[in-house]
Write a protein that holds these residues in place. Structure first.
Motif, short mmCIF file in Angstrom:
data_model
loop_
_atom_site.label_atom_id
_atom_site.label_comp_id
_atom_site.label_asym_id
_atom_site.label_seq_id
_atom_site.Cartn_x
_atom_site.Cartn_y
_atom_site.Cartn_z
N LEU A 258 40.17 45.09 27.46
CA LEU A 258 41.08 45.00 26.33
C LEU A 258 42.53 45.12 26.79
O LEU A 258 43.41 44.41 26.31
N TYR A 259 42.79 46.01 27.73
CA TYR A 259 44.14 46.18 28.26
C TYR A 259 44.66 44.88 28.86
O TYR A 259 45.77 44.43 28.54
N LEU A 260 43.86 44.25 29.71
CA LEU A 260 44.33 43.05 30.40
C LEU A 260 44.33 41.81 29.52
O LEU A 260 45.09 40.87 29.75
N ALA A 261 43.48 41.79 28.49
CA ALA A 261 43.41 40.61 27.62
C ALA A 261 44.50 40.61 26.56
O ALA A 261 44.89 39.55 26.06
N SER A 262 45.02 41.77 26.22
CA SER A 262 45.95 41.90 25.10
C SER A 262 47.39 42.08 25.57
O SER A 262 47.67 42.16 26.77
N ASP A 263 48.29 42.23 24.60
CA ASP A 263 49.69 42.45 24.91
C ASP A 263 49.98 43.87 25.39
O ASP A 263 51.14 44.18 25.70
N LEU A 264 48.96 44.71 25.48
CA LEU A 264 49.14 46.01 26.13
C LEU A 264 49.60 45.83 27.57
O LEU A 264 50.28 46.69 28.12
N SER A 265 49.24 44.71 28.17
CA SER A 265 49.59 44.44 29.57
C SER A 265 50.48 43.20 29.68
O SER A 265 50.36 42.43 30.63
N ALA A 266 51.37 43.01 28.72
CA ALA A 266 52.17 41.79 28.65
C ALA A 266 53.03 41.55 29.89
O ALA A 266 53.42 40.41 30.16
N TYR A 267 53.32 42.60 30.67
CA TYR A 267 54.14 42.44 31.87
C TYR A 267 53.31 42.73 33.12
O TYR A 267 53.83 43.13 34.16
N VAL A 268 52.02 42.49 33.03
CA VAL A 268 51.10 42.74 34.15
C VAL A 268 50.41 41.44 34.52
O VAL A 268 49.75 40.81 33.69
N THR A 269 50.55 41.04 35.77
CA THR A 269 49.82 39.86 36.26
C THR A 269 49.62 39.99 37.76
O THR A 269 50.37 40.68 38.45
N GLY A 270 48.56 39.36 38.25
CA GLY A 270 48.25 39.38 39.67
C GLY A 270 47.64 40.68 40.16
O GLY A 270 47.60 40.92 41.37
N GLN A 271 47.12 41.49 39.24
CA GLN A 271 46.61 42.80 39.62
C GLN A 271 45.07 42.84 39.63
O GLN A 271 44.41 42.08 38.92
N ASN A 272 44.55 43.75 40.42
CA ASN A 272 43.10 43.98 40.49
C ASN A 272 42.84 45.42 40.09
O ASN A 272 43.16 46.35 40.84
N LEU A 273 42.28 45.61 38.91
CA LEU A 273 42.02 46.95 38.38
C LEU A 273 40.61 47.38 38.78
O LEU A 273 39.62 46.79 38.33
N LEU A 274 40.53 48.39 39.63
CA LEU A 274 39.25 48.89 40.10
C LEU A 274 38.71 49.93 39.13
O LEU A 274 39.33 50.96 38.89
N VAL A 275 37.55 49.63 38.54
CA VAL A 275 36.91 50.54 37.60
C VAL A 275 35.63 51.01 38.28
O VAL A 275 34.54 50.47 38.07
N ASP A 276 35.80 52.02 39.14
CA ASP A 276 34.71 52.35 40.07
C ASP A 276 34.46 53.86 40.26
O ASP A 276 33.80 54.27 41.21
N GLY A 277 34.98 54.65 39.34
CA GLY A 277 34.74 56.09 39.43
C GLY A 277 35.37 56.73 40.67
O GLY A 277 34.99 57.83 41.05
N GLY A 278 36.30 56.02 41.28
CA GLY A 278 36.96 56.55 42.47
C GLY A 278 36.33 56.11 43.78
O GLY A 278 36.75 56.54 44.85
N TRP A 279 35.34 55.23 43.70
CA TRP A 279 34.59 54.80 44.90
C TRP A 279 35.51 54.34 46.03
O TRP A 279 35.30 54.68 47.20
N THR A 280 36.53 53.54 45.70
CA THR A 280 37.41 52.98 46.74
C THR A 280 38.60 53.89 47.06
O THR A 280 39.48 53.50 47.83
N ALA A 281 38.62 55.08 46.48
CA ALA A 281 39.75 56.00 46.74
C ALA A 281 39.55 56.83 48.00
O ALA A 281 40.49 57.48 48.47
N TRP A 282 38.34 56.86 48.55
CA TRP A 282 38.08 57.67 49.75
C TRP A 282 38.93 57.17 50.91
O TRP A 282 39.04 55.97 51.10
#
Length: 268
Positions: A244-268
């Motif tokens: 919803l964030y990326l599809a809507s105007d909530l993110s109107a100034y956001v492009t080219g980003q990769n949002l990781l929704v992984d419980g912190g898996w890639t933060a190690w």
């Protein structure tokens, strides 16, 4: 200044979700429709696509349509945006959620690297990378006309990091090279398109989910949870807010980003 409810409101917009009859795809359709969007549900299983579309329309009172399309069929794929626009009045949001995850009967998928098939590699790239390219290309005129076009590609943590193969020991599960390579390619395509389509006011972003609980082997689940900072696997519901964030105007100034929704898996 607009209120948050206004920024997230999708009333009057139309979304197309590939793989929309799947677990995550259906959740995406619900999230979009709940916030007012009309939704086209595309899936290789046409009956399930229509059933999902009917369920979404009944639940949220929006216009929907179901489309049965094999993403390996390029002529059928490129015809989709025009069909959606004709039926639902335009196209503002494109969500590339469908993925080749080994459900095909092709051999050479979940096996040792030396035995992974080139034909299956090609099939994975066709669905996970080539089809999104073709669909975005065909949808670009409609997204440009929208004035607030948004493309959301669904990648994977394995398009960002390499696999820990010890997670799969003693199970029937695996992690083929083609999956990670195709998802990594989709993430880079996201960045490329963001810079090229930005002047047309088309935003292109990516969501990369971590592991989603779906009855996997208990040995795998235990190892996965142990390695995850939030100490659980994901759910389909965890993905709805990101979409919803990326599809809507909530993110109107956001492009080219990769949002990781992984419980912190890639933060190690």
């Amino acid at each position: 200044m607009k209120k948050i409810k206004e920024l997230m409101d999708l009333s009057g917009r139309t979304a197309l979700v590939t793989g929309g009859a799947g677990y995550i795809g259906h959740a995406f359709c619900d999230a979009l429709a709940e916030n007012g969007a009309n939704v086209a549900v595309l899936d290789i299983d046409g009956l399930r696509a229509e059933e999902t579309a009917d369920a979404v329309a009944s639940e949220y009172g929006v216009k929907t349509m179901g489309l049965g399309v094999d993403l390996a069929d390029t002529p059928a794929v490129v015809a989709v945006p025009a069909k959606v626009a004709e039926a639902l009045g335009g196209l503002d949001i494109l969500v590339n959620c469908a993925g080749f995850v080994g459900t095909s009967k092709l051999s050479g998928w979940v096996t040792e690297f030396e035995e992974q098939s080139v034909d299956t590699w090609r099939a994975a790239l066709e669905t996970n990378l080539t089809a999104p390219f073709a669909l975005i290309q065909a949808a670009t005129p409609l997204l440009r006309a929208s004035g607030h076009g948004s493309v959301v590609n669904i990648g994977s943590t394995y398009g960002v990091v390499g696999p820990d193969m010890s997670l799969y020991e003693g199970t029937a599960m695996g992690n083929p090279a083609a999956y990670g390579a195709s998802k990594g390619g989709l993430t880079q395509l996201t960045r490329w398109l963001a810079t090229v389509l930005g002047p047309d006011n088309i935003r292109v972003n990516c969501i990369s989910p971590g592991g989603v609980a779906r009855g996997q082997d208990p040995k795998f689940v235990e190892r996965y949870v142990t390695r995850t900072p939030l100490k659980r696997m994901g759910t389909e519901e965890d993905m709805k807010g990101a979409l919803l964030y990326l599809a809507s105007d909530l993110s109107a100034y956001v492009t080219g980003q990769n949002l990781l929704v992984d419980g912190g898996w890639t933060a190690w």
